[in-house]
Enzyme design. Structure first.
Site, PDB file in Angstrom:
ATOM      1  N   ILE A   1       0.819  -1.224   0.000  1.00 11.76           N
ATOM      2  CA  ILE A   1       0.000   0.000   0.000  1.00 11.76           C
ATOM      3  C   ILE A   1       0.843   1.260   0.000  1.00 11.76           C
ATOM      4  O   ILE A   1       0.334   2.355  -0.151  1.00 11.76           O
ATOM      5  CB  ILE A   1      -0.982   0.035   1.204  1.00 11.76           C
ATOM      6  CG1 ILE A   1      -0.230  -0.179   2.521  1.00 11.76           C
ATOM      7  CG2 ILE A   1      -2.096  -0.959   1.021  1.00 11.76           C
ATOM      8  CD1 ILE A   1      -1.131  -0.003   3.741  1.00 11.76           C
TER       9      ILE A   1
ATOM     10  N   ALA B   1       5.167   3.086   0.395  1.00 12.75           N
ATOM     11  CA  ALA B   1       6.590   2.902   0.632  1.00 12.75           C
ATOM     12  C   ALA B   1       6.974   3.645   1.890  1.00 12.75           C
ATOM     13  O   ALA B   1       6.566   4.788   2.088  1.00 12.75           O
ATOM     14  CB  ALA B   1       7.372   3.444  -0.554  1.00 12.75           C
ATOM     15  N   GLY B   2       7.697   2.958   2.759  1.00 14.56           N
ATOM     16  CA  GLY B   2       8.182   3.619   3.968  1.00 14.56           C
ATOM     17  C   GLY B   2       9.667   3.871   3.811  1.00 14.56           C
ATOM     18  O   GLY B   2      10.267   3.527   2.798  1.00 14.56           O
TER      19      GLY B   2
ATOM     20  N   PHE C   1      12.057   2.466   5.369  1.00 12.58           N
ATOM     21  CA  PHE C   1      12.904   1.283   5.480  1.00 12.58           C
ATOM     22  C   PHE C   1      12.506   0.159   4.533  1.00 12.58           C
ATOM     23  O   PHE C   1      13.179  -0.843   4.443  1.00 12.58           O
ATOM     24  CB  PHE C   1      12.858   0.755   6.909  1.00 12.58           C
ATOM     25  CG  PHE C   1      13.450   1.725   7.897  1.00 12.58           C
ATOM     26  CD1 PHE C   1      14.822   1.803   8.051  1.00 12.58           C
ATOM     27  CD2 PHE C   1      12.648   2.562   8.642  1.00 12.58           C
ATOM     28  CE1 PHE C   1      15.379   2.703   8.952  1.00 12.58           C
ATOM     29  CE2 PHE C   1      13.198   3.456   9.542  1.00 12.58           C
ATOM     30  CZ  PHE C   1      14.565   3.527   9.702  1.00 12.58           C
TER      31      PHE C   1
ATOM     32  N   ASP D   1       6.815  15.661  14.864  1.00 10.97           N
ATOM     33  CA  ASP D   1       6.479  15.640  13.431  1.00 10.97           C
ATOM     34  C   ASP D   1       4.979  15.438  13.260  1.00 10.97           C
ATOM     35  O   ASP D   1       4.537  14.663  12.434  1.00 10.97           O
ATOM     36  CB  ASP D   1       7.274  14.525  12.734  1.00 10.97           C
ATOM     37  CG  ASP D   1       7.295  14.717  11.211  1.00 10.97           C
ATOM     38  OD1 ASP D   1       6.872  15.780  10.740  1.00 10.97           O
ATOM     39  OD2 ASP D   1       7.735  13.790  10.515  1.00 10.97           O
TER      40      ASP D   1
HETATM   41  O1  ACK Z   1      -1.805   7.538   2.519  1.00  8.63           O
HETATM   42  P1  ACK Z   1      -1.585   6.091   2.588  1.00  8.63           P
HETATM   43  O2  ACK Z   1      -2.489   5.175   1.924  1.00  8.63           O
HETATM   44  O3  ACK Z   1      -1.447   5.689   4.128  1.00  8.63           O
HETATM   45  O4  ACK Z   1      -0.065   5.794   2.195  1.00  8.63           O
HETATM   46  C1  ACK Z   1       0.766   5.640   3.289  1.00  8.63           C
HETATM   47  C2  ACK Z   1       1.670   4.420   3.120  1.00  8.63           C
HETATM   48  O5  ACK Z   1       1.151   3.392   3.915  1.00  8.63           O
HETATM   49  C3  ACK Z   1       3.111   4.686   3.507  1.00  8.63           C
HETATM   50  O6  ACK Z   1       3.184   5.061   4.858  1.00  8.63           O
HETATM   51  C4  ACK Z   1      -0.065   3.777   4.495  1.00  8.63           C
HETATM   52  N1  ACK Z   1      -0.124   3.252   5.854  1.00  8.63           N
HETATM   53  C5  ACK Z   1       0.825   3.311   6.800  1.00  8.63           C
HETATM   54  N2  ACK Z   1       0.386   2.739   7.926  1.00  8.63           N
HETATM   55  C6  ACK Z   1      -0.865   2.273   7.679  1.00  8.63           C
HETATM   56  C7  ACK Z   1      -1.846   1.603   8.453  1.00  8.63           C
HETATM   57  N3  ACK Z   1      -1.624   1.257   9.710  1.00  8.63           N
HETATM   58  N4  ACK Z   1      -3.002   1.304   7.883  1.00  8.63           N
HETATM   59  C8  ACK Z   1      -3.233   1.665   6.602  1.00  8.63           C
HETATM   60  N5  ACK Z   1      -2.358   2.300   5.823  1.00  8.63           N
HETATM   61  C9  ACK Z   1      -1.184   2.613   6.365  1.00  8.63           C
HETATM   62  C10 ACK Z   1      -0.139   5.276   4.456  1.00  8.63           C
END
Ligand code: ACK
Length: 985
Positions: free
Chosen positions: A629, A631-632, A634, A748
C-alpha cells in the site's frame, strides 16, 4: 468617436468628360444635348428638354453603362434648372415641374435595349427652385442640386435614365459616386481603404495592422460607416521595445535612451551608471563595476556592492558576545543591504584561526541580518575570537571578491569549570566507596556544587547521581565485590563543566566486610518508602536533619515525566540534606505502578532488548501479506491479515525492513515499534507486534482503511460536515494529550502522519527516534544542521530545537488548519525561508474557507509565539468537546471579508481586543451592569470573553434578547478584529 476620413470616388462626372458622353435620348425630339462652355471655356455637357406645351410627353435620356467598381451603394448627384410653369403663359395645362430618375443593373453594356418598364425608379425629382423668364433675363441661373442613393447593387454596373413627362429642364451635370473609408493609421494600426456597406446603417468591422516596429496582443479594429466614416476604434498597437511613437509611426530610441517594454509610452533616459550606445536600445548597459540584478527594474540605476560596515563594537558577557556596527558608508546605491557574520576561533599562541563550527549560535541569525547587531552565544570560554562582519547587497554575488567586512576581536571570559582531573579513593567497604577529588584546574568562578554520577560497571543505564558541596562523598548501598564507575563534574554560575573521565573502584568482598555496613539496609528501605510517600504528596520531612543520608528517589524521574508541572520542584523538594542529594535512575525512567511514562529506547544499550520489552514477537506464519500500500523509509508498507492464537483473524498494516539493511537501520526501524508498543490509546496507532526472528523483519499494526489523513481529505474535498471534521480533530488532540501525558514529544505532527480508519477515527502515527524527521520529505535542514518540517514546527523548535509538548501544540494548530482546509498545503507554495520569516514577523495562516470562528481562534492560540501561552492538549480536547456538544457554536464562521485568502494574517499575540478589561468593554457597550456576573462566571478577561457563547450568556442570567444581541454582536466584532490583526498589541 468618428473620423471624417471619407472619400467620394466618382464613377461618372458628366462635367469632366471631354468628348462625347455617349448618352442616348429618345424619342429624338425629346432630350437634346446643348454644347456649352463653362467660364473657363471648357465644354460642358448639358441636356435639355422643354415640351411644356405638348400633351403626353415621355422623353428618356439613358446614360452609358457605369461600372460600380465593387461598391454596393452608389450616390447620384444631379444639378439642373427647372422652369416655373407659372411663368409659362399658355402651357399651364400640360406643364410639369418634375422629372423621374431610373436605373437598371447589368453586368454588361446591353441595357440600352431593354424596355422602359424594366428600369427601376429611383425617385421623382422636383426643383427646390424653379426660374422664370425674368430670371433668365437677369441671367440668374437657379441651379438645383439633388442627391439620391441606390443600393444594394448586385451586378457589376448599371445605366441611369432620366424621364421627362413635360417639364422644362436643363440637366447641367450628373455625378455618380460611392463612398469609402480611406486608409488611416489609428492607434498605431493601419486600416486599409474600405468601401462602405450596402445598407445605410451598416458598420463594417475592419481589422488594422500594426505599423512597423509595433506590436499588440489583440489586433485593433475600427468600423467603417455607410457614410464613409471610421467609427469606434477598439484596441491598439504599441511600439515594441526600443521604439517610441512619433507621428503615427514607431521610431527607435535615441542613443542614451531605452525602452524596455511595449507598455511604456516613451523612451527613457538611461538611469545613473548605465549607458546605451546604439539607437533602439531595449535596456542600458551598466558601467564597469556596476551591476543590475535580474529582479531590478531597468529604470533603476545600476548599483554596486556596499563598502564594509563601520565602527563595529563588541560587548562580551561571559561566553556571549553582542556585536553592533554601523551601516556602510557606501551602500552601493541599494536599500537591500544585509550583513553576515563570520566567526573565527583563534589560537592564542600560534595566532592561527579556524571556523567556529556549528555549536555557536547567533540571534536572530548568522547570515542575512537586516539589523546592525547580532548576539553570538555558546562560545568557548577564555578564547580569542575574530568576528568578521561583512556587508552585502543584492549585487554582491555578481562581483567576485566584493565582500567587504569589518573585524572585531574578542576574548570570552567566564565559562563552566574545566573537568576534574584528580579523583582519589578513600575508605572502601563491601557496600560503600568513599572518594575525594581536587577542584578543577580552571574553576572559572565559584564552585557551587559537584555532581557525582556512578553505576555498576557495564550497567550504565542504571545509574545514581549524588550532589555535594564538598570535595568528597561516600557512595553507599553498593554490591559487595563489584566494580563501580564514577564520574564527577562541577557547577558554577556559568553552569556545569564536562564530566571527568571515568574512575573505576571496586567494593570489598563479603569476607572482610565491616558488619557496621549493615546499617545501610534500613536506609535504602526507608528511601524507597520515601520515594513513594513523596509521590503521595508528603514531601521531604521524614529524613530531614539526617546527616548525609542518601535518599533513593528511585521513582522520581517517572514522576517528573508524568507531571511536568511538578518537574521543577522535583528533587529539590525531596532534598533531605542541603549539602548532598541522590537520585537513582533506571534507563532514565522508573515506572510507578499505575502511571505510565514513555521510555526512550535510546536509553537501552541494546535496542533489541527495548523492542522485546514493549512489543510482542509474532510468528511470521501468522501473517499473510496481501498487497503493497505504500513505501516507507525502510521498506514497503503492506496490508494483510493476521491470525493470532488467541484472537480471530483481522486486517493489519505491515511495515517491512528491506533486505540488505545495516545494523543501524534495523535499530531505527524497530525503534518505532519500541515507542509505539508503549502506547495504548484509541487515537494512537496500535502495535500488534513485531517479527524479528525471521526475515523480513516486520512491524505489524492495526489497519487503517482510509490511509493517511492528508491524502484522504484531499480526495474527499468538501465532503464532511463541520462536526465530522471537529470529531477528527478531537481524536487527534486526545491522542496527543495521551502522548504528552506520557512525556513523549512527537516533533512531526502533521496530517500526513495521522491515519484514519473506515469509521473516520484518526490516530497519531509515525513514531521514531532521530529518524522521525529524517524520513519526512517535508523536513528541511536548518542552518543549525537539524532536519525539521518547517511549516509544521514552532518557531522556538526551528530556532533552537526546543521541542516540547507546546511545540507539538503549534503543529496541532497547523493540523487543524490542514483538516479545515481539506488537506491544503500550509503556507501554500511559499518557501521555507519565507515561512520562517513571516511567522517570526508575527504573521499567521489565514482562516480556511468556511471555518467556524471558534476553531480559527483555537488555531491562533496554538500559534502563540510564547509557548507557555499556548493551550495544553487537555484544554484543546475539552474545548473541542464543548464545541461538539454545542454545535450552534460552530455556526459563526470567519466571514469572507475577514478571511484574507492567500495572505497571511498579522496576528495580535495579546489576543484581548482593544479593550483592556471586561469592565471597560461592557461600559463601552452600556452593559456595565453585567460586569460582576461575567467575572463571577469566569469571564474575567477579554481573552475569555472572545470565547463566550450565547448559551453562556443565557446560563448566567442575561435573559433580555436585546442585551444578548448587543453583547454577542460586540463579541463578534472583537473576534473579527482579532482575526484581521487590526488590534494593536
Ligand atoms: O496515505 P496512505 O495510503 O497511508 O499511504 C501511506 C503508506 O502506507 C506509507 O506510509 C499507508 N499506511 C501506513 N500505515 C498504515 C496503516 N496502519 N493502515 C493503513 N495504511 C497505512 C499510508
Amino acid at each position: 468617436l468618428s473620423f471624417s476620413m471619407f472619400l467620394y470616388v466618382n464613377l461618372l462626372d458628366s462635367r469632366s468628360v471631354m468628348g462625347d458622353l455617349g448618352w442616348i435620348a429618345y424619342p429624338k425630339n425629346g432630350w437634346e444635348e446643348i454644347g456649352e462652355v463653362d467660364e473657363n471655356y471648357a465644354p460642358i455637357h448639358t441636356y435639355q428638354v422643354c415640351k411644356v406645351m405638348d400633351q403626353n410627353q415621355n422623353n428618356w435620356l439613358v446614360t452609358s453603362w457605369i461600372s460600380n467598381e465593387g461598391a454596393s451603394r452608389i450616390f447620384i448627384e444631379l444639378k439642373f434648372t427647372l422652369r416655373d410653369c407659372n411663368s409659362l403663359p399658355g402651357g399651364l395645362g400640360t406643364c410639369k415641374e418634375t422629372f423621374n430618375v431610373y436605373y437598371f443593373q447589368s453586368n454588361e453594356k446591353d441595357g440600352r435595349n431593354i424596355r422602359e418598364n424594366q428600369y427601376v425608379k429611383i425617385d421623382t425629382i422636383a426643383a427646390d427652385e424653379s426660374f422664370t423668364e425674368l430670371d433668365l433675363g437677369d441671367r440668374v441661373m437657379k441651379l438645383n442640386t439633388e442627391v439620391r442613393d441606390v443600393g444594394p447593387l448586385t451586378k457589376k454596373g448599371f445605366y441611369l435614365a432620366f424621364q421627362d413627362v413635360g417639364a422644362c429642364i436643363a440637366l447641367v451635370s450628373v455625378r455618380v459616386y460611392y463612398k469609402k473609408c480611406t486608409s488611416v493609421v489609428r492607434n498605431l494600426a493601419l486600416f486599409p481603404d474600405t468601401i462602405t456597406g450596402a445598407d445605410s446603417s451598416q458598420l463594417l468591422e475592419v481589422s488594422g495592422k500594426c505599423v512597423n516596429y509595433s506590436v499588440t496582443d489583440e489586433s485593433p479594429k475600427m468600423h467603417c460607416s455607410a457614410e464613409g466614416e471610421w467609427l469606434v476604434p477598439i484596441g491598439k498597437c504599441m511600439c515594441q521595445e526600443g521604439y517610441e511613437e512619433k507621428n503615427n509611426t514607431c521610431q527607435p530610441c535615441r542613443p542614451g535612451f531605452f525602452k524596455s517594454s511595449p507598455q511604456s509610452l516613451t523612451c527613457n533616459k538611461c538611469p545613473p551608471h548605465s549607458f546605451a550606445q546604439e539607437e533602439g536600445s531595449t535596456s542600458c548597459v551598466c558601467e564597469e563595476h556596476y551591476y543590475r540584478r535580474e529582479t531590478d527594474p531597468y529604470i533603476m540605476a545600476c548599483t554596486r556592492p556596499p563598502s564594509a560596515p563601520r565602527n563595529a563594537i563588541s560587548n562580551i558577557n561571559e561566553t556571549s558576545v553582542f556585536l553592533e556596527w554601523m551601516f556602510p558608508a557606501d551602500t552601493g546605491g541599494r536599500k537591500d543591504v544585509l550583513y553576515n557574520i563570520v566567526c573565527k576561533k583563534c589560537n592564542n599562541l600560534s595566532g592561527l584561526c579556524e571556523e567556529c563550527g556549528i555549536h555557536v549560535r547567533y540571534f536572530p541569525q548568522q547570515s542575512g541580518l537586516k539589523n546592525t547587531s547580532v548576539m553570538v552565544i555558546d562560545l568557548e570560554a577564555h578564547t580569542n575570537y575574530t568576528f568578521e562582519i561583512e556587508a552585502e547587497n543584492g549585487v554582491s554575488e555578481m562581483k567576485m571578491g566584493s565582500r567587504r567586512f569589518v573585524s572585531v576581536n574578542v576574548t570570552t571570559n567566564q565559562a563552566a569549570p574545566s573537568p576534574i582531573s584528580i579523583v582519589k579513593k578513600g575508605k572502601i567497604t563491601k557496600n560503600s566507596i568513599s572518594l575525594s577529588w581536587h577542584e578543577p584546574d580552571r574553576p572559572n568562578g565559584i564552585i557551587l556544587e559537584y555532581e557525582i554520577k556512578y553505576f555498576e560497571k557495564d550497567q550504565e543505564t542504571s545509574y545514581t547521581i549524588i550532589k555535594s558541596k564538598e570535595t568528597d562523598i561516600t557512595a553507599e548501598g553498593l554490591k559487595p565485590a563489584s566494580s563501580y564507575i564514577f564520574q564527577i563534574r562541577a557547577r558554577t554560575a556559568a553552569g556545569y563543566g564536562a564530566f571527568s573521565r571515568r574512575f573505576e573502584f571496586e567494593t570489598s568482598p563479603v569476607s572482610f566486610a565491616a558488619t557496621g555496613d549493615q546499617s545501610q539496609i534500613p536506609i535504602i528501605a526507608v528511601s524507597v518508602t520515601v520515594g513513594v510517600i513523596l509521590l503521595a504528596g508528603v514531601v521531604g520531612f521524614l529524613l530531614s536533619g539526617r546527616d548525609r543520608c542518601h535518599l533513593m528517589v528511585d521513582y522520581f524521574y517517572g514522576f517528573n515525566c508524568i507531571h511536568p508541572m511538578l518537574m521543577r520542584c522535583g528533587y529539590s523538594k525531596a532534598k533531605q540534606d542541603p549539602e548532598e542529594e541522590k537520585m537513582h535512575f533506571h534507563n532514565g525512567h522508573i515506572k510507578l505502578p499505575g502511571i505510565k511514562t514513555y521510555i526512550d529506547p535510546h536509553t537501552y544499550e541494546d535496542p533489541s532488548q527495548a523492542v522485546h520489552e514493549f512489543a510482542k514477537e509474532i510468528d511470521a506464519s501468522c501473517i499473510t501479506i496481501e498487497r503493497v500500500i505504500g513505501a516507507g523509509e525502510f521498506g514497503e508498507v503492506c496490508s494483510g491479515r493476521t491470525k493470532l492464537p488467541t484472537k480471530r483473524e483481522f486486517n493489519v498494516a505491515i511495515k517491512t525492513l528491506k533486505v540488505g539493511y545495516t545494523d543501524k537501520q534495523r535499530r531505527d526501524f524497530l525503534g518505532e515499534a519500541s515507542i509505539m508498543g508503549q502506547f495504548d490509546h484509541p487515537n494512537i496507532i496500535h502495535l500488534e507486534g513485531v517479527v524479528t526472528k525471521s526475515k523480513p523483519v516486520m512491524i505489524v499494526t492495526e489497519y487503517m482503511e482510509n490511509g493517511s489523513l492528508d491524502t484522504f481529505l484531499k480526495k474527499n474535498d468538501g465532503q464532511f460536515t463541520v462536526i465530522q471534521l471537529v470529531g477528527m480533530l478531537r481524536g487527534i488532540a486526545s491522542g496527543m494529550k495521551y502522548l504528552s501525558d506520557m512525556g513523549y514529544v512527537h516533533r512531526d505532527l502533521a496530517a500526513r502522519n495521522i491515519l484514519i480508519n473506515s469509521n473516520l477515527v484518526c490516530k497519531v502515527s509515525d513514531f521514531g527516534l532521530s529518524r522521525v524527521l529524517e524520513d519526512d520529505p517535508e523536513a528541511a535542514y536548518t542552518t543549525r544542521g537539524g532536519k525539521i518540517p518547517i511549516r509544521w514546527t514552532a518557531p522556538e523548535a526551528i530556532a533552537f530545537r526546543k521541542f516540547t509538548s507546546a511545540s507539538d501544540v503549534w503543529s496541532y494548530g497547523i493540523v487543524m488548519w490542514e483538516v479545515m482546509s481539506y488537506g491544503e498545503r500550509p503556507y501554500w507554495e511559499m518557501t521555507n525561508q519565507d515561512v520562517i520569516k513571516a511567522v517570526e514577523e508575527g504573521y499567521r495562516l489565514p482562516s480556511p474557507m468556511d471555518c467556524p470562528a471558534a476553531l480559527y481562534q483555537l488555531m491562533l492560540d496554538c500559534w502563540q509565539k510564547d509557548r507557555n501561552s499556548r493551550p495544553k492538549f487537555e484544554e484543546i480536547v475539552s474545548m473541542l468537546d464543548k464545541l461538539i456538544r454545542n454545535p450552534s457554536s460552530l455556526k459563526t464562521l470567519v466571514n469572507a471579508s475577514n478571511r484574507v485568502s492567500n495572505l497571511l494574517v498579522e496576528h495580535s499575540p495579546s489576543g484581548n481586543g482593544a479593550y483592556r478589561s471586561v469592565n471597560e468593554w461592557l461600559e463601552g457597550i452600556k452593559m456595565a451592569r453585567y460586569t460582576d456576573t461575567f467575572v463571577e462566571n469566569g469571564f474575567s478577561s477579554m481573552d475569555a470573553v472572545t470565547q463566550m457563547t450565547l448559551d453562556d450568556l443565557r446560563r448566567f442570567g442575561v435573559t433580555l434578547a436585546g442585551h444578548q444581541k448587543k453583547i454577542m454582536n460586540s463579541i463578534q466584532e472583537i473576534r473579527a478584529q482579532l482575526l484581521n490583526g487590526m488590534v494593536p498589541l
